[in-house]
Design a protein around this motif. Structure first.
Motif, PDB file in Angstrom:
ATOM      1  N   VAL A   1       0.861  -1.177   0.000  1.00 42.02           N
ATOM      2  CA  VAL A   1       0.000   0.000   0.000  1.00 42.02           C
ATOM      3  C   VAL A   1       0.899   1.229   0.000  1.00 42.02           C
ATOM      4  O   VAL A   1       1.681   1.430   0.933  1.00 42.02           O
ATOM      5  CB  VAL A   1      -0.930   0.016   1.222  1.00 42.02           C
ATOM      6  N   PRO A   2       0.836   2.069  -1.048  1.00 39.45           N
ATOM      7  CA  PRO A   2       1.725   3.235  -1.103  1.00 39.45           C
ATOM      8  C   PRO A   2       1.479   4.181   0.065  1.00 39.45           C
ATOM      9  O   PRO A   2       0.366   4.295   0.570  1.00 39.45           O
ATOM     10  CB  PRO A   2       1.363   3.894  -2.438  1.00 39.45           C
ATOM     11  N   SER A   3       2.512   4.856   0.492  1.00 37.60           N
ATOM     12  CA  SER A   3       2.378   5.828   1.582  1.00 37.60           C
ATOM     13  C   SER A   3       1.470   6.970   1.145  1.00 37.60           C
ATOM     14  O   SER A   3       1.657   7.566   0.090  1.00 37.60           O
ATOM     15  CB  SER A   3       3.766   6.377   1.957  1.00 37.60           C
ATOM     16  N   GLY A   4       0.459   7.230   1.935  1.00 37.72           N
ATOM     17  CA  GLY A   4      -0.427   8.351   1.658  1.00 37.72           C
ATOM     18  C   GLY A   4      -1.490   8.070   0.616  1.00 37.72           C
ATOM     19  O   GLY A   4      -2.177   8.998   0.182  1.00 37.72           O
TER      20      GLY A   4
ATOM     21  N   ALA B   1       0.809  -4.315   5.029  1.00 37.19           N
ATOM     22  CA  ALA B   1      -0.435  -4.345   4.257  1.00 37.19           C
ATOM     23  C   ALA B   1      -0.136  -4.272   2.757  1.00 37.19           C
ATOM     24  O   ALA B   1       0.732  -3.517   2.301  1.00 37.19           O
ATOM     25  CB  ALA B   1      -1.332  -3.189   4.666  1.00 37.19           C
ATOM     26  N   ARG B   2      -0.878  -5.076   2.006  1.00 37.25           N
ATOM     27  CA  ARG B   2      -0.735  -5.079   0.562  1.00 37.25           C
ATOM     28  C   ARG B   2      -2.114  -4.900  -0.066  1.00 37.25           C
ATOM     29  O   ARG B   2      -3.134  -5.193   0.555  1.00 37.25           O
ATOM     30  CB  ARG B   2      -0.085  -6.383   0.082  1.00 37.25           C
ATOM     31  N   GLU B   3      -2.115  -4.417  -1.289  1.00 41.07           N
ATOM     32  CA  GLU B   3      -3.371  -4.183  -1.983  1.00 41.07           C
ATOM     33  C   GLU B   3      -3.290  -4.713  -3.414  1.00 41.07           C
ATOM     34  O   GLU B   3      -2.210  -4.852  -3.992  1.00 41.07           O
ATOM     35  CB  GLU B   3      -3.720  -2.693  -1.999  1.00 41.07           C
ATOM     36  N   ARG B   4      -4.451  -5.025  -3.934  1.00 39.46           N
ATOM     37  CA  ARG B   4      -4.580  -5.467  -5.322  1.00 39.46           C
ATOM     38  C   ARG B   4      -5.676  -4.603  -5.930  1.00 39.46           C
ATOM     39  O   ARG B   4      -6.828  -4.643  -5.475  1.00 39.46           O
ATOM     40  CB  ARG B   4      -4.963  -6.942  -5.373  1.00 39.46           C
ATOM     41  N   VAL B   5      -5.349  -3.826  -6.952  1.00 38.73           N
ATOM     42  CA  VAL B   5      -6.291  -2.863  -7.516  1.00 38.73           C
ATOM     43  C   VAL B   5      -6.593  -3.226  -8.961  1.00 38.73           C
ATOM     44  O   VAL B   5      -5.673  -3.332  -9.786  1.00 38.73           O
ATOM     45  CB  VAL B   5      -5.728  -1.426  -7.457  1.00 38.73           C
ATOM     46  N   ARG B   6      -7.865  -3.428  -9.250  1.00 38.88           N
ATOM     47  CA  ARG B   6      -8.281  -3.718 -10.625  1.00 38.88           C
ATOM     48  C   ARG B   6      -8.661  -2.408 -11.287  1.00 38.88           C
ATOM     49  O   ARG B   6      -9.771  -1.900 -11.128  1.00 38.88           O
ATOM     50  CB  ARG B   6      -9.447  -4.694 -10.647  1.00 38.88           C
ATOM     51  N   GLU B   7      -7.713  -1.846 -12.001  1.00 39.58           N
ATOM     52  CA  GLU B   7      -7.936  -0.597 -12.736  1.00 39.58           C
ATOM     53  C   GLU B   7      -8.101  -0.949 -14.206  1.00 39.58           C
ATOM     54  O   GLU B   7      -7.148  -0.994 -14.970  1.00 39.58           O
ATOM     55  CB  GLU B   7      -6.740   0.348 -12.554  1.00 39.58           C
TER      56      GLU B   7
ATOM     57  N   GLU C   1      -8.714  -4.709  -3.269  1.00 35.16           N
ATOM     58  CA  GLU C   1      -8.641  -5.508  -2.049  1.00 35.16           C
ATOM     59  C   GLU C   1      -7.423  -5.078  -1.245  1.00 35.16           C
ATOM     60  O   GLU C   1      -6.293  -5.129  -1.743  1.00 35.16           O
ATOM     61  CB  GLU C   1      -8.528  -6.994  -2.389  1.00 35.16           C
ATOM     62  N   VAL C   2      -7.636  -4.610  -0.025  1.00 36.87           N
ATOM     63  CA  VAL C   2      -6.549  -4.328   0.909  1.00 36.87           C
ATOM     64  C   VAL C   2      -6.430  -5.545   1.807  1.00 36.87           C
ATOM     65  O   VAL C   2      -7.333  -5.835   2.604  1.00 36.87           O
ATOM     66  CB  VAL C   2      -6.829  -3.053   1.733  1.00 36.87           C
ATOM     67  N   SER C   3      -5.359  -6.275   1.665  1.00 36.89           N
ATOM     68  CA  SER C   3      -5.239  -7.612   2.254  1.00 36.89           C
ATOM     69  C   SER C   3      -5.644  -7.638   3.718  1.00 36.89           C
ATOM     70  O   SER C   3      -5.185  -6.818   4.525  1.00 36.89           O
ATOM     71  CB  SER C   3      -3.807  -8.124   2.107  1.00 36.89           C
TER      72      SER C   3
ATOM     73  N   GLY D   1      -8.577  -8.107   9.698  1.00 40.14           N
ATOM     74  CA  GLY D   1      -7.608  -7.051   9.982  1.00 40.14           C
ATOM     75  C   GLY D   1      -8.272  -5.748  10.356  1.00 40.14           C
ATOM     76  O   GLY D   1      -7.718  -4.970  11.147  1.00 40.14           O
ATOM     77  N   TYR D   2      -9.458  -5.510   9.795  1.00 35.87           N
ATOM     78  CA  TYR D   2     -10.216  -4.313  10.151  1.00 35.87           C
ATOM     79  C   TYR D   2     -10.964  -4.503  11.469  1.00 35.87           C
ATOM     80  O   TYR D   2     -10.872  -3.669  12.374  1.00 35.87           O
ATOM     81  CB  TYR D   2     -11.193  -3.962   9.035  1.00 35.87           C
TER      82      TYR D   2
END
Length: 337
Positions: free
Chosen positions: A205-208, A227-233, A242-244, A304-305
């Motif tokens: 997940v990029p900072s900011g 934390a990692r994310e997968r973005v379908r753009e 999805e934010v893991s 996680g949330y």
């Protein structure tokens, strides 16, 4: 001359003996280890043998055991397991499970214990509406097959490593044949995609920024370093992130999906979200009118949330969803004013 004649006769006899051995052996190989001259259709004619064979990674004999399950009051519903077996050394029997049922219209976004995360699915629409993950896919039956119980869906679990395009083709074929059996095929048959886009790889997940947006709240007290994310753009009508272990966001304007959502049981008016009047199934699975286009929004949270809710700075779920609809909704021409 006699010696030559004897040698010729012996040669022909040897060839005949060899053929007598090789041809039956070849026939046995073809019968046991390939689907040549095998069944043209399986699953009571709802799946072609060629389509099933193309999904399996290796060659083998195609069969469907007991065929489809017992009769149902809904002519759409069935379950069938197809297998590809081979007696070649090192070969494993592969299985392909295919079924049809009615689902709540937002099934690809609301039940991630059963369906793949929408951020990891290759969606397609146009000739057919569906989605395929690594080994799991679905295709909607024609809209004429939708009833008061919701849209009809063909679902398939394929062996790991299967070609997703071939799985999409098989499921589309099965959707057409199932619709024909149920007398709801309508006009032109569904057509499978020739190619699928590639699911995005997970990233830190990029900072900011979360899911590519600096204004989207992190679904927790603070961004976790791991934390990692997968973005379908994609250029298509469905966006997902999805934010893991924390949350999965989805937005869709795909017409067939929206039609199925709005025709599903218990779809009703819900409290406003981010100032927008909405209808849906609950407070986090709703449809808004965005620039005249029905637009579906959902967020499903993970452990996680929920485990961090007592920590300082963790946004409440209502605030998290409002922020999501407000920020990402701008990309879909949503305006509460």
């Amino acid at each position: 001359m006699t010696d030559k004649s004897n040698r010729a006769r012996l040669g022909r006899r040897g060839i005949a003996v060899a053929l007598a051995i090789v041809l039956p052996a070849a026939g046995v190989h073809v019968w046991l280890n390939t689907n040549l001259f095998g069944r043209e259709d399986v699953c009571a004619g709802l799946v072609s043998g060629d389509a099933a064979e193309s999904v399996f990674a290796g060659s083998g004999r195609i069969s469907d055991g007991d065929g489809t399950d017992g009769p149902s009051s809904d002519r759409i519903a069935f379950t069938c397991t197809v297998e590809s077996s081979s007696f070649l050394p090192g070969s494993d029997t592969e299985h392909l499970r295919i079924s049809a049922a009615r689902e709540r219209g937002d099934f690809p976004f609301s039940d991630h214990g059963r369906w793949p995360s929408p951020a990891s699915v290759s969606f397609f629409s146009g000739g057919a509406t569906g989605g395929v993950g690594s080994d799991h896919g679905w295709v909607l039956l024609p809209e004429a097959c939708t009833t008061a119980d919701g849209p009809a869906v063909i679902e398939g679990y394929a062996p790991e490593g299967s070609d997703p395009v071939e799985l999409a083709r098989l499921l589309t074929e099965a959707a057409n044949r199932t619709a024909e059996r149920a007398d709801c095929a309508g006009g032109e048959p569904l057509t499978a995609p020739d190619s699928l886009d590639t699911a995005p790889d997970p990233r830190a997940v990029p900072s900011g920024a979360v899911c590519g947006s600096a204004d989207l709240m992190f679904p927790g007290p603070t961004p976790r370093p791991q934390a990692r994310e997968r973005v379908r753009e994609s250029a298509g009508p469905t966006w997902a992130c999805e934010v893991s272990d924390h949350a999965t966001y989805a937005v869709s304007q795909e017409p067939r999906l929206l039609a199925g959502i709005r025709s599903s049981p218990r779809f009703a008016e819900q409290p406003r979200v981010a100032g927008l009047p909405v209808s849906g199934f609950d407070a986090r699975h709703v449809v808004a009118d965005c620039g005249g286009t029905p637009t579906y929004f959902s967020v499903d949270v993970g452990p996680g949330y929920t485990s961090a809710l007592e920590e300082a700075g963790a946004p409440r779920l209502g605030a998290l969803f409002d922020n999501f609809v407000d920020v990402i909704g701008e990309r879909f021409d949503c305006d509460a004013r």
